[in-house]
Design a protein around this motif. Sequence first.
Motif, mmCIF file in Angstrom:
data_model
loop_
_atom_site.group_PDB
_atom_site.id
_atom_site.type_symbol
_atom_site.label_atom_id
_atom_site.label_comp_id
_atom_site.label_asym_id
_atom_site.label_seq_id
_atom_site.Cartn_x
_atom_site.Cartn_y
_atom_site.Cartn_z
ATOM 1 N N MET A 259 -7.498 -10.641 -28.999
ATOM 2 C CA MET A 259 -6.742 -11.355 -27.991
ATOM 3 C C MET A 259 -5.566 -10.517 -27.478
ATOM 4 S SD MET A 259 -5.949 -15.175 -27.866
ATOM 5 C CE MET A 259 -5.392 -15.834 -26.371
ATOM 6 N N TYR A 260 -4.897 -9.785 -28.361
ATOM 7 C CA TYR A 260 -3.778 -8.944 -27.926
ATOM 8 C C TYR A 260 -4.150 -7.486 -28.108
ATOM 9 C CZ TYR A 260 -0.922 -13.156 -28.013
ATOM 10 O OH TYR A 260 -0.419 -14.406 -27.788
ATOM 11 N N PRO A 261 -3.741 -6.617 -27.252
ATOM 12 C CA PRO A 261 -3.016 -6.939 -26.028
ATOM 13 C C PRO A 261 -3.955 -7.508 -24.968
ATOM 14 C CG PRO A 261 -3.413 -4.590 -26.100
ATOM 15 C CD PRO A 261 -3.941 -5.169 -27.396
ATOM 16 N N HIS A 262 -3.376 -8.296 -24.083
ATOM 17 C CA HIS A 262 -4.119 -8.865 -22.961
ATOM 18 C C HIS A 262 -3.764 -8.053 -21.714
ATOM 19 C CE1 HIS A 262 -5.939 -11.724 -20.239
ATOM 20 N NE2 HIS A 262 -4.821 -11.736 -19.559
ATOM 21 N N PRO A 263 -4.698 -7.223 -21.201
ATOM 22 C CA PRO A 263 -4.380 -6.372 -20.048
ATOM 23 C C PRO A 263 -4.549 -7.095 -18.716
ATOM 24 C CG PRO A 263 -6.562 -5.866 -20.849
ATOM 25 C CD PRO A 263 -6.010 -6.931 -21.761
ATOM 26 N N ILE A 264 -3.684 -6.748 -17.770
ATOM 27 C CA ILE A 264 -3.771 -7.223 -16.389
ATOM 28 C C ILE A 264 -3.654 -5.990 -15.500
ATOM 29 C CG2 ILE A 264 -2.745 -8.669 -14.594
ATOM 30 C CD1 ILE A 264 -1.454 -10.310 -16.941
ATOM 31 N N GLN A 265 -4.755 -5.561 -14.895
ATOM 32 C CA GLN A 265 -4.758 -4.361 -14.057
ATOM 33 C C GLN A 265 -4.010 -4.619 -12.753
ATOM 34 O OE1 GLN A 265 -5.841 -1.278 -14.755
ATOM 35 N NE2 GLN A 265 -6.504 -1.951 -16.770
ATOM 36 N N LEU A 266 -3.176 -3.669 -12.353
ATOM 37 C CA LEU A 266 -2.474 -3.740 -11.068
ATOM 38 C C LEU A 266 -3.158 -2.767 -10.113
ATOM 39 C CD1 LEU A 266 1.229 -3.897 -12.292
ATOM 40 C CD2 LEU A 266 -0.257 -5.778 -11.568
ATOM 41 N N ARG A 267 -4.164 -3.270 -9.460
ATOM 42 C CA ARG A 267 -4.952 -2.449 -8.531
ATOM 43 C C ARG A 267 -4.265 -2.426 -7.167
ATOM 44 N NH1 ARG A 267 -8.745 -5.156 -11.834
ATOM 45 N NH2 ARG A 267 -10.029 -3.703 -13.003
ATOM 46 N N GLU A 268 -4.990 -2.078 -6.150
ATOM 47 C CA GLU A 268 -4.464 -2.057 -4.779
ATOM 48 C C GLU A 268 -3.944 -3.447 -4.420
ATOM 49 O OE1 GLU A 268 -4.173 0.652 -2.956
ATOM 50 O OE2 GLU A 268 -5.169 1.870 -4.445
ATOM 51 N N PRO A 269 -2.998 -3.547 -3.538
ATOM 52 C CA PRO A 269 -2.506 -2.519 -2.627
ATOM 53 C C PRO A 269 -1.244 -1.827 -3.148
ATOM 54 C CG PRO A 269 -1.751 -4.650 -1.870
ATOM 55 C CD PRO A 269 -2.532 -4.880 -3.145
ATOM 56 N N TRP A 270 -1.266 -0.514 -3.244
ATOM 57 C CA TRP A 270 -0.094 0.305 -3.523
ATOM 58 C C TRP A 270 0.403 0.839 -2.188
ATOM 59 C CZ3 TRP A 270 2.479 1.063 -8.049
ATOM 60 C CH2 TRP A 270 1.853 0.556 -9.198
ATOM 61 N N ARG A 271 1.706 0.813 -1.994
ATOM 62 C CA ARG A 271 2.307 1.300 -0.745
ATOM 63 C C ARG A 271 2.880 2.696 -1.000
ATOM 64 N NH1 ARG A 271 7.014 -2.269 0.826
ATOM 65 N NH2 ARG A 271 7.959 -0.937 -0.718
ATOM 66 N N ARG A 272 2.657 3.601 -0.075
ATOM 67 C CA ARG A 272 3.152 4.976 -0.184
ATOM 68 C C ARG A 272 4.249 5.169 0.860
ATOM 69 N NH1 ARG A 272 0.950 9.913 -2.193
ATOM 70 N NH2 ARG A 272 -0.843 8.729 -2.896
ATOM 71 N N THR A 273 5.462 5.518 0.387
ATOM 72 C CA THR A 273 6.589 5.813 1.267
ATOM 73 C C THR A 273 7.211 7.128 0.808
ATOM 74 O OG1 THR A 273 8.100 4.512 -0.112
ATOM 75 C CG2 THR A 273 7.073 3.366 1.749
ATOM 76 N N GLY A 274 8.352 7.469 1.375
ATOM 77 C CA GLY A 274 9.025 8.711 1.004
ATOM 78 C C GLY A 274 8.470 9.882 1.779
ATOM 79 N N GLU A 275 8.906 11.057 1.397
ATOM 80 C CA GLU A 275 8.450 12.281 2.050
ATOM 81 C C GLU A 275 7.031 12.616 1.590
ATOM 82 O OE1 GLU A 275 10.306 13.763 4.383
ATOM 83 O OE2 GLU A 275 11.772 12.183 4.047
ATOM 84 N N ALA A 276 6.319 13.377 2.403
ATOM 85 C CA ALA A 276 4.942 13.739 2.064
ATOM 86 C C ALA A 276 4.870 14.493 0.743
ATOM 87 C CB ALA A 276 4.324 14.571 3.189
ATOM 88 N N ASP A 277 5.866 15.357 0.477
ATOM 89 C CA ASP A 277 5.827 16.140 -0.759
ATOM 90 C C ASP A 277 6.595 15.478 -1.905
ATOM 91 O OD1 ASP A 277 8.375 16.569 0.219
ATOM 92 O OD2 ASP A 277 8.416 18.686 -0.338
ATOM 93 N N ALA A 278 7.252 14.336 -1.663
ATOM 94 C CA ALA A 278 7.978 13.601 -2.710
ATOM 95 C C ALA A 278 7.751 12.104 -2.507
ATOM 96 C CB ALA A 278 9.468 13.933 -2.665
ATOM 97 N N PRO A 279 6.524 11.650 -2.717
ATOM 98 C CA PRO A 279 6.184 10.261 -2.401
ATOM 99 C C PRO A 279 6.738 9.242 -3.407
ATOM 100 C CG PRO A 279 4.317 11.345 -3.382
ATOM 101 C CD PRO A 279 5.380 12.393 -3.210
ATOM 102 N N VAL A 280 6.836 8.030 -2.925
ATOM 103 C CA VAL A 280 7.165 6.877 -3.762
ATOM 104 C C VAL A 280 5.988 5.913 -3.634
ATOM 105 C CG1 VAL A 280 8.732 4.945 -4.127
ATOM 106 C CG2 VAL A 280 9.648 7.163 -3.382
ATOM 107 N N LEU A 281 5.383 5.567 -4.765
ATOM 108 C CA LEU A 281 4.297 4.593 -4.778
ATOM 109 C C LEU A 281 4.877 3.299 -5.309
ATOM 110 C CD1 LEU A 281 1.429 6.776 -6.288
ATOM 111 C CD2 LEU A 281 1.949 6.352 -3.892
ATOM 112 N N SER A 282 4.652 2.194 -4.593
ATOM 113 C CA SER A 282 5.222 0.916 -5.017
ATOM 114 C C SER A 282 4.200 -0.200 -4.872
ATOM 115 C CB SER A 282 6.489 0.597 -4.225
ATOM 116 O OG SER A 282 6.202 0.473 -2.856
#
Length: 108
Positions: A1-24
């Motif tokens: 039963m533990y751990p109980h996983p919950i996958q965080l799939r899409e949608p991920w947002r990509r911001t920031g500079e092309a060479d220094a991205p931020v995924l949120s």
Amino acid sequence: MYPHPIQLREPWRRTGEADAPVLSRTFNAPTGLEPHEAVWLVIDRPSALAELHFNGNLLGAAAPAVTSEFEITPHLANGNEIKLQFPPTKEPAEFASVRLEIRLKSKH
């Protein structure tokens, strides 16, 4: 039963500079948590060292090519945001997976 996983799939947002991205990504807090349970954020194998921010708090760094784990129970809200901030790099910013895990709280 533990751990109980919950996958965080899409949608991920990509911001920031092309060479220094931020995924949120946003998500709602798990419901029905019991007092003996804790929520952990698990990041599998990011492509580079990434700063992890959760609801505006810097939790630490997710190391490249390994699994990093952070307890987020005290920071959970109704609406939550994860941000992975990658340093400037020529490689694509990516990770194998990001998930929540509901675990039993450790007894101290």
